[in-house]
Design a protein around this motif. Structure first.
Motif, PDB file in Angstrom:
ATOM      1  N   MET A  65       0.827  -1.204   0.000  1.00 37.01           N
ATOM      2  CA  MET A  65       0.000   0.000   0.000  1.00 37.01           C
ATOM      3  C   MET A  65       0.865   1.259   0.000  1.00 37.01           C
ATOM      4  SD  MET A  65      -3.362  -0.587   0.008  1.00 37.01           S
ATOM      5  CE  MET A  65      -4.218   0.665   0.977  1.00 37.01           C
ATOM      6  N   ILE A  66       1.911   1.261   0.804  1.00 38.54           N
ATOM      7  CA  ILE A  66       2.759   2.447   0.899  1.00 38.54           C
ATOM      8  C   ILE A  66       3.550   2.643  -0.388  1.00 38.54           C
ATOM      9  CG2 ILE A  66       4.773   3.410   2.086  1.00 38.54           C
ATOM     10  CD1 ILE A  66       3.567   2.130   4.664  1.00 38.54           C
ATOM     11  N   GLU A  67       4.018   1.571  -0.982  1.00 34.05           N
ATOM     12  CA  GLU A  67       4.719   1.691  -2.264  1.00 34.05           C
ATOM     13  C   GLU A  67       3.800   2.313  -3.313  1.00 34.05           C
ATOM     14  OE1 GLU A  67       7.217  -1.160  -5.317  1.00 34.05           O
ATOM     15  OE2 GLU A  67       5.329  -1.917  -4.499  1.00 34.05           O
ATOM     16  N   ILE A  81      -4.533  11.678  -0.715  1.00 36.81           N
ATOM     17  CA  ILE A  81      -5.104  11.103   0.507  1.00 36.81           C
ATOM     18  C   ILE A  81      -5.122   9.597   0.304  1.00 36.81           C
ATOM     19  CG2 ILE A  81      -7.141  10.988   1.987  1.00 36.81           C
ATOM     20  CD1 ILE A  81      -7.906  13.776   0.805  1.00 36.81           C
ATOM     21  N   ALA A  82      -4.528   8.849   1.222  1.00 39.34           N
ATOM     22  CA  ALA A  82      -4.363   7.408   1.019  1.00 39.34           C
ATOM     23  C   ALA A  82      -5.082   6.598   2.089  1.00 39.34           C
ATOM     24  CB  ALA A  82      -2.880   7.039   1.015  1.00 39.34           C
ATOM     25  N   ASP A  83      -5.634   5.492   1.659  1.00 35.90           N
ATOM     26  CA  ASP A  83      -6.205   4.500   2.571  1.00 35.90           C
ATOM     27  C   ASP A  83      -5.048   3.798   3.285  1.00 35.90           C
ATOM     28  OD1 ASP A  83      -7.606   2.436   3.784  1.00 35.90           O
ATOM     29  OD2 ASP A  83      -8.726   1.879   1.992  1.00 35.90           O
ATOM     30  N   SER A  84      -5.164   3.675   4.613  1.00 36.25           N
ATOM     31  CA  SER A  84      -4.171   2.871   5.339  1.00 36.25           C
ATOM     32  C   SER A  84      -4.851   1.771   6.150  1.00 36.25           C
ATOM     33  CB  SER A  84      -3.307   3.756   6.247  1.00 36.25           C
ATOM     34  OG  SER A  84      -4.049   4.271   7.326  1.00 36.25           O
ATOM     35  N   GLU A 100       5.881   5.492   7.841  1.00 39.55           N
ATOM     36  CA  GLU A 100       6.163   5.108   6.458  1.00 39.55           C
ATOM     37  C   GLU A 100       5.326   5.916   5.460  1.00 39.55           C
ATOM     38  OE1 GLU A 100       8.549   3.113   5.374  1.00 39.55           O
ATOM     39  OE2 GLU A 100       9.221   2.779   7.436  1.00 39.55           O
ATOM     40  N   TYR A 101       4.073   6.192   5.787  1.00 36.22           N
ATOM     41  CA  TYR A 101       3.256   7.024   4.885  1.00 36.22           C
ATOM     42  C   TYR A 101       3.800   8.451   4.823  1.00 36.22           C
ATOM     43  CZ  TYR A 101      -0.561   3.839   3.647  1.00 36.22           C
ATOM     44  OH  TYR A 101      -1.303   2.817   3.107  1.00 36.22           O
ATOM     45  N   ILE A 109      -3.771  10.272   5.433  1.00 43.41           N
ATOM     46  CA  ILE A 109      -4.243   8.877   5.431  1.00 43.41           C
ATOM     47  C   ILE A 109      -5.506   8.806   6.276  1.00 43.41           C
ATOM     48  CG2 ILE A 109      -1.987   7.806   5.123  1.00 43.41           C
ATOM     49  CD1 ILE A 109      -2.011   7.217   8.174  1.00 43.41           C
ATOM     50  N   HIS A 110      -6.250   7.719   6.072  1.00 45.61           N
ATOM     51  CA  HIS A 110      -7.290   7.397   7.048  1.00 45.61           C
ATOM     52  C   HIS A 110      -7.026   6.023   7.623  1.00 45.61           C
ATOM     53  CE1 HIS A 110      -9.707   4.711   4.445  1.00 45.61           C
ATOM     54  NE2 HIS A 110      -9.658   5.632   3.497  1.00 45.61           N
TER      55      HIS A 110
END
Length: 315
Positions: A65-67, A81-84, A100-101, A109-110
């Motif tokens: 996910m982070i990559e 904005i990223a899903d975590s 890491e994000y 992130i959320h």
């Protein structure tokens, strides 16, 4: 280096509702960025499906996910904005997840309060962890934000409304507790009708996200003007690019199966009708040529002399 967290916070301070299309990889993100949006969202469902072929049911890992998030943010010029998911573990795991994000350079992130393995917030069978444990995870995330990048935006999500005995009251109580624990924005997943959305707007003491999933889930179609009236600040359209990709590729390939040459002509025509230039221009080949001219020895440029292929120089 652009601080996308700062840029996102500045945009969220404006009165106008921020609408973010969902993308699942750098390619779909580049398309969205070419159209022009103030911010873009990386979907967890679409990321899982595009990278692993599996649904949003806990199959994708934190590094994957982070990559993906880092590659998307590198490709676009607006905040991501990223899903975590659920932070990939307990509160101590959340510490590394948020670090890491932030290192990946994304704006926000959320984090949700589901158990592991988690699943799409609009499918049956979800469960949430105890409220105290969830608050501890948000506290951990907020501490990392404050230490590493205070402008990084932390969105705290609850899936309590969608559990077997879940109530809207429990969901609202949770996100208010998450805001007290340091979250910047509250995210109640799965409200079932407009009355619930209005209640969330009244009773949540902080900025709000609405997850606009359309026919995939249980939340209603609603006008953006209504969301704005009820007090929402941010609306995500998480699977827009994923559904569009599946629907359009299926339609094109169905034609392709009958007549590949005719289908390829239609695909070329459809692409050429878009204002993105050639595929080489869109993908960034002119920039590569400029790098070569700037950094490589002159004799390396001779490879272009009398060679065949598209002219890769920018106009």
């Amino acid at each position: 280096m652009t601080n996308y967290g700062t840029a996102l916070r500045e945009r969220l301070e404006q009165d106008e509702l921020l609408a973010c299309p969902g993308v699942h990889d750098p390619l779909t993100a580049a398309v969205a960025d070419s159209v022009g949006f103030d911010a873009i969202y990386m979907t967890g469902y679409g990321t899982s499906l595009s990278k692993t072929g599996y649904p949003d049911a806990g199959f994708i890992t934190m590094p994957e996910m982070i990559e993906n998030a880092g590659n998307i943010q590198e490709r676009i010029d607006v905040p991501l904005i990223a899903d975590s998911d659920n932070g990939y573990g307990n509160a101590t795991n959340v510490v590394r997840t948020v670090r890491e994000y932030i290192k990946a350079g994304v704006a926000a992130i959320h984090i949700e309060d589901q158990t592991f393995p988690k699943r799409c917030g609009h499918t049956k069978g979800r469960q949430v962890i105890p409220r105290e444990e969830a608050i501890g995870k948000i506290e951990a995330a907020a501490d990392v934000r404050d230490e590493r990048n205070p402008d990084f935006t932390l969105i705290a999500r609850t899936d309590a409304r969608g559990t077997g005995d879940g109530s809207l009251e429990e969901a609202i109580d949770r996100v208010n507790a998450f805001l007290e624990a340091g979250a910047d924005i509250a995210f109640v997943e799965g409200p079932t009708d407009e009355a619930e959305l209005e209640r969330i707007g009244r009773e949540v003491d902080g900025p709000l996200v609405y997850n606009f999933v359309g026919d995939l889930g249980s939340s209603p179609y609603v006008e953006l003007s209504s969301l704005e009236e009820w007090g929402f600040d941010l609306v995500l359209f998480p699977i827009a690019a994923t559904l569009s990709t599946i629907a359009n590729v299926y339609a094109d390939f169905e034609t392709f199966a009958d007549d590949p040459v005719a289908a390829m002509r239609d695909i070329d025509d459809a692409f050429n009708d878009q204002p993105v230039g050639s595929l080489h221009e869109f993908s960034g080949f002119p920039e590569v040529v400029e790098w070569e001219r700037k950094y490589l020895p002159e004799d390396e440029q001779e490879k272009y002399d009398d060679s065949l292929g598209d002219d890769l120089e920018s106009d």
